[in-house]
Design an enzyme around this catalytic site. Structure first.
Site, PDB file in Angstrom:
ATOM      1  N   ASP A  92       0.830  -1.200   0.000  1.00  0.00           N
ATOM      2  CA  ASP A  92       0.000   0.000   0.000  1.00  0.00           C
ATOM      3  C   ASP A  92       0.870   1.258   0.000  1.00  0.00           C
ATOM      4  O   ASP A  92       2.096   1.177   0.103  1.00  0.00           O
ATOM      5  CB  ASP A  92      -0.988  -0.001   1.180  1.00  0.00           C
ATOM      6  CG  ASP A  92      -0.317  -0.241   2.531  1.00  0.00           C
ATOM      7  OD1 ASP A  92       0.924  -0.343   2.582  1.00  0.00           O
ATOM      8  OD2 ASP A  92      -1.040  -0.333   3.535  1.00  0.00           O
ATOM      9  N   ASN A 107      -7.975  -0.014  13.633  1.00  0.00           N
ATOM     10  CA  ASN A 107      -9.361  -0.222  13.192  1.00  0.00           C
ATOM     11  C   ASN A 107      -9.474  -1.544  12.442  1.00  0.00           C
ATOM     12  O   ASN A 107     -10.433  -1.765  11.703  1.00  0.00           O
ATOM     13  CB  ASN A 107      -9.804   0.931  12.283  1.00  0.00           C
ATOM     14  CG  ASN A 107      -8.878   1.094  11.083  1.00  0.00           C
ATOM     15  OD1 ASN A 107      -7.920   0.333  10.923  1.00  0.00           O
ATOM     16  ND2 ASN A 107      -9.158   2.075  10.242  1.00  0.00           N
ATOM     17  N   HIS A 159      -7.698  -2.469   9.933  1.00  0.00           N
ATOM     18  CA  HIS A 159      -7.399  -2.458   8.498  1.00  0.00           C
ATOM     19  C   HIS A 159      -6.216  -3.385   8.207  1.00  0.00           C
ATOM     20  O   HIS A 159      -5.378  -3.636   9.067  1.00  0.00           O
ATOM     21  CB  HIS A 159      -7.175  -1.039   7.954  1.00  0.00           C
ATOM     22  CG  HIS A 159      -5.907  -0.365   8.343  1.00  0.00           C
ATOM     23  ND1 HIS A 159      -5.701   0.990   8.189  1.00  0.00           N
ATOM     24  CD2 HIS A 159      -4.738  -0.839   8.882  1.00  0.00           C
ATOM     25  CE1 HIS A 159      -4.489   1.299   8.600  1.00  0.00           C
ATOM     26  NE2 HIS A 159      -3.883   0.217   9.029  1.00  0.00           N
ATOM     27  N   GLU A 192      -9.759  -0.558   4.451  1.00  0.00           N
ATOM     28  CA  GLU A 192     -10.318   0.102   5.617  1.00  0.00           C
ATOM     29  C   GLU A 192     -11.680  -0.499   5.984  1.00  0.00           C
ATOM     30  O   GLU A 192     -12.262  -1.266   5.202  1.00  0.00           O
ATOM     31  CB  GLU A 192     -10.489   1.594   5.299  1.00  0.00           C
ATOM     32  CG  GLU A 192      -9.168   2.342   5.089  1.00  0.00           C
ATOM     33  CD  GLU A 192      -8.444   2.645   6.397  1.00  0.00           C
ATOM     34  OE1 GLU A 192      -7.851   1.714   6.983  1.00  0.00           O
ATOM     35  OE2 GLU A 192      -8.463   3.807   6.830  1.00  0.00           O
TER      36      GLU A 192
END
Ligand code: F6R
Length: 242
Positions: free
Chosen positions: A67, A136, A138, A143
């Site tokens: 990413d 979170n 991810h 996401e």
């Protein structure tokens, strides 16, 4: 899913480095996809050492960046490219022709996604991926709201990612968008390694491993993959129900 709990972050890094080294020996020519972020940095140092000592040859492998922050490139401190080249690829002197990573500076991000998708397809898919987990849940920049059939895509980053992202950018300027390899490409890997270290990850690890499988908790989606191994230190494993 197999969950391995190691005493501390050093033991965790050693175990994961051993696992990846064994994979490299057994699968020359395969494509690997590694996360940037803090968690795996010791693993990469150990792998670079194993490569330099001749125990493994990383130049037999292919690599794809997981990413990137949109708007950041090679020269930007905190970019995934910068972290991975300085903390792994260049440390091990891996030939640059064996690596493809997103360029977050490209004005045409669709082109970046297509390039990464094609690289993954041309190399026969991702064979091994080593992932971290966000606060979170991810994985990469998949996401909350993630779907299992996504390919490389651009995403608006979640508030948690923007907040936590300040640790990589002392200026406080955290890019608002990310670009990431998709869940489908990660789920299709022969080996999925998910790593977490530290007390701060304990609750999200519990949610991802023992909560509902849902795109709202992207790492939980990895549980459908038969070949998922989770690597935790005891602090990150502390909230798991035995
Ligand atoms: C980084 C990445 C992220 C991180 C995650 C955990 O390339 O893909 O998903 O793995 O945010 O980051 P750390 O390891 O810094 O806690």
């Amino acid at each position: 899913m197999t969950v391995n709990v190691l005493n501390d972050s050093t033991a965790l890094a050693e175990a994961v480095a051993e696992k990846i080294a064994a994979f490299v020996k057994a699968n020359p020519g395969a494509l690997m996809c590694f996360a940037a972020g803090d968690t795996p940095q010791k693993v990469y140092l150990l792998l670079a050492d194993k490569h330099k000592s001749g125990e493994i040859d990383l130049n037999t492998m292919w690599f794809v960046g997981l990413d990137e922050w949109v708007g950041l490139g090679n020269d930007d401190t905190g970019s995934c490219r910068q972290v991975m080249y300085s903390g792994f690829y260049d440390l091990a002197a891996i030939d640059h022709s064996r690596i493809l990573a997103f360029d977050g500076l490209d004005e045409n991000l669709d082109r970046q996604c297509q390039m990464i998708d094609k690289w993954i397809t041309d190399k026969g898919g991702i064979a091994l991926t080593a992932l971290g987990i966000g606060m979170n849940a991810h994985v990469g920049f998949n996401e909350p709201g993630a779907v299992a059939d996504s390919l490389a895509h651009v995403v608006a980053l979640d508030d948690t990612t923007l907040n936590v992202g300040k640790k990589y950018f002392p200026s406080g300027n955290v890019p608002g968008k990310g670009i990431t390899v998709g869940m489908a490409q990660l789920l299709a890997a022969n080996e999925l390694l998910l790593m977490a270290s530290g007390e701060c990850k304990a609750e999200i690890v519990k949610k991802a491993l023992q909560g509902k499988i849902t795109g709202a908790v992207p790492a939980s989606l990895l549980r459908v993959a038969a070949n998922l191994t989770v690597w935790l230190d005891s602090a990150a494993a502390a909230a798991l129900v035995k």
